[in-house]
Structures are given as C-alpha cells and as structure tokens.
Design a protein around this motif. Structure first.
Motif, PDB file in Angstrom:
ATOM      1  N   SER A 228       0.825  -1.210   0.000  1.00 38.60           N
ATOM      2  CA  SER A 228       0.000   0.000   0.000  1.00 38.60           C
ATOM      3  C   SER A 228       0.858   1.258   0.000  1.00 38.60           C
ATOM      4  O   SER A 228       0.538   2.228  -0.701  1.00 38.60           O
ATOM      5  CB  SER A 228      -0.917   0.026   1.220  1.00 38.60           C
TER       6      SER A 228
ATOM      7  N   TYR B  10       0.846   3.930  -2.972  1.00 39.67           N
ATOM      8  CA  TYR B  10       0.483   5.314  -2.671  1.00 39.67           C
ATOM      9  C   TYR B  10       1.529   6.282  -3.217  1.00 39.67           C
ATOM     10  O   TYR B  10       1.195   7.307  -3.817  1.00 39.67           O
ATOM     11  CB  TYR B  10       0.328   5.498  -1.164  1.00 39.67           C
ATOM     12  N   LYS B  11       2.811   5.949  -3.036  1.00 43.74           N
ATOM     13  CA  LYS B  11       3.881   6.821  -3.535  1.00 43.74           C
ATOM     14  C   LYS B  11       3.866   6.900  -5.062  1.00 43.74           C
ATOM     15  O   LYS B  11       4.047   7.965  -5.632  1.00 43.74           O
ATOM     16  CB  LYS B  11       5.238   6.330  -3.034  1.00 43.74           C
TER      17      LYS B  11
ATOM     18  N   CYS C 212       1.268   6.399  -6.974  1.00 43.39           N
ATOM     19  CA  CYS C 212       0.043   7.111  -7.355  1.00 43.39           C
ATOM     20  C   CYS C 212       0.222   8.615  -7.188  1.00 43.39           C
ATOM     21  O   CYS C 212      -0.209   9.393  -8.040  1.00 43.39           O
ATOM     22  CB  CYS C 212      -1.123   6.620  -6.522  1.00 43.39           C
ATOM     23  N   LYS C 213       0.867   9.024  -6.110  1.00 41.10           N
ATOM     24  CA  LYS C 213       1.106  10.443  -5.866  1.00 41.10           C
ATOM     25  C   LYS C 213       2.006  11.026  -6.949  1.00 41.10           C
ATOM     26  O   LYS C 213       1.751  12.120  -7.461  1.00 41.10           O
ATOM     27  CB  LYS C 213       1.743  10.612  -4.482  1.00 41.10           C
TER      28      LYS C 213
END
Length: 169
Positions: free
Chosen positions: A75, A79-80, A82-83
């Motif tokens: 996750s 998340y990284k 996606c950012k």
C-alpha cells in the motif's frame, strides 16, 4: 442550484479560443500498473488461506499472516507511485478550443463544461457513457482558473455553448 448558460441565436461556426488550463490525461495502462501488485497480493492471500483451511496444515498460518501483513508495504509503495503519477499527469498547457454545434471541442473531442461560481473555475472533461456495464469513461479533464474564466465564459455565451453553472449564491 444548477442552471445552464446559453442562447438561441445564430453563431459563428467553428469559433476558436486559446486558453491556458491545467489539464490531465488519464492513461488506463498507468492505472492498471498501480493495481497489479494489489491484485497479485489478493490472489496470493486467498490461495494460501484456502489451502490452509482445506488441508488443515496449520503451519501455513504463519505464511497467511505474513502475506496479510505484506499489504502494508504494498500500500505504501502504491500510494507513492500514485502520488507521483498524479503530479506528473497535471500540466499547465495552452489549449485551442473550438465552439461548434452548441458544444466545446478540443481536437474533435467533445467536452462537458461546468462553471463554479464560488471557486471561479471552469471544469471540462470528455466523460461519456459507454453503455450498460461500462457506465462512464473519461480520458481527459482540465480546469481553467483565474483571469481566464471570465473571457472563456463570455466566449461560450457568444457562441451559444451551454455551460452547467453550480454553486450559485
């Protein structure tokens, strides 16, 4: 409250307007690359869990727990990524928009246009309905903000383009 802006008059065909906007191209392959690790984790977890329950090999419980806890680093990495993808996909660019047939087009792509009075921003996208099971599909979206908003809204009014207006006081 939502209202529509537009007029029923004769308008210049294919009127063009150049504006600076923050645009975003949504690439389905990039989104799929972000989801692959999560799907692999889910498949591995379910297979281990089912094998553990069916065969009653209880030492597989350790493997199931480790697999379950591995979603945390997966996750964080997702998340990284996606950012980073989010920041790279939003770009300030000059757009040449065309008004014809009561709609706004960018390179023959029909755009939906909405104007937020409170935020003083114009939002546009190419979202469309693809049928019964593929409800909506969007590959491009953008925001016009600041001083360019009034000029763009005036351009739309002059050319009979309907704009959805929301956040009206």
């Amino acid at each position: 409250m939502v209202e529509k802006l537009g007029h029923n008059m004769e308008y210049e065909k294919n009127a063009k307007y150049c504006v600076t906007a923050t645009t975003r191209w949504i690439k389905e392959k990039e989104i799929l690359r972000l989801l692959v690790p999560v799907f692999v984790w889910l498949l591995l977890f379910l297979v281990l869990f089912v094998v553990m329950c069916r065969t009653e090999i209880w030492f597989l419980l350790l493997a199931v727990v480790i697999t379950f806890l591995s979603i945390i680093p997966i996750s964080i990495v997702s998340y990284k990524k996606c950012k980073k993808l989010n920041q790279e996909s939003c770009v300030q660019t000059e757009l040449m928009l065309t008004a014809r047939d009561g709609a706004i087009y960018k390179d023959d792509m029909k755009l939906n246009v909405a104007y937020s009075v409170l935020d003083n921003e114009v939002y546009f996208d190419d979202e469309r309905d693809l049928g019964k099971y593929n409800h909506c599909h969007m590959t491009f979206c953008g925001i016009i903000g600041g001083d360019d908003v009034k000029g763009f809204v005036a351009f739309c009014r002059e050319n009979g383009v309907e704009i959805e207006v929301f956040n009206v006081m």
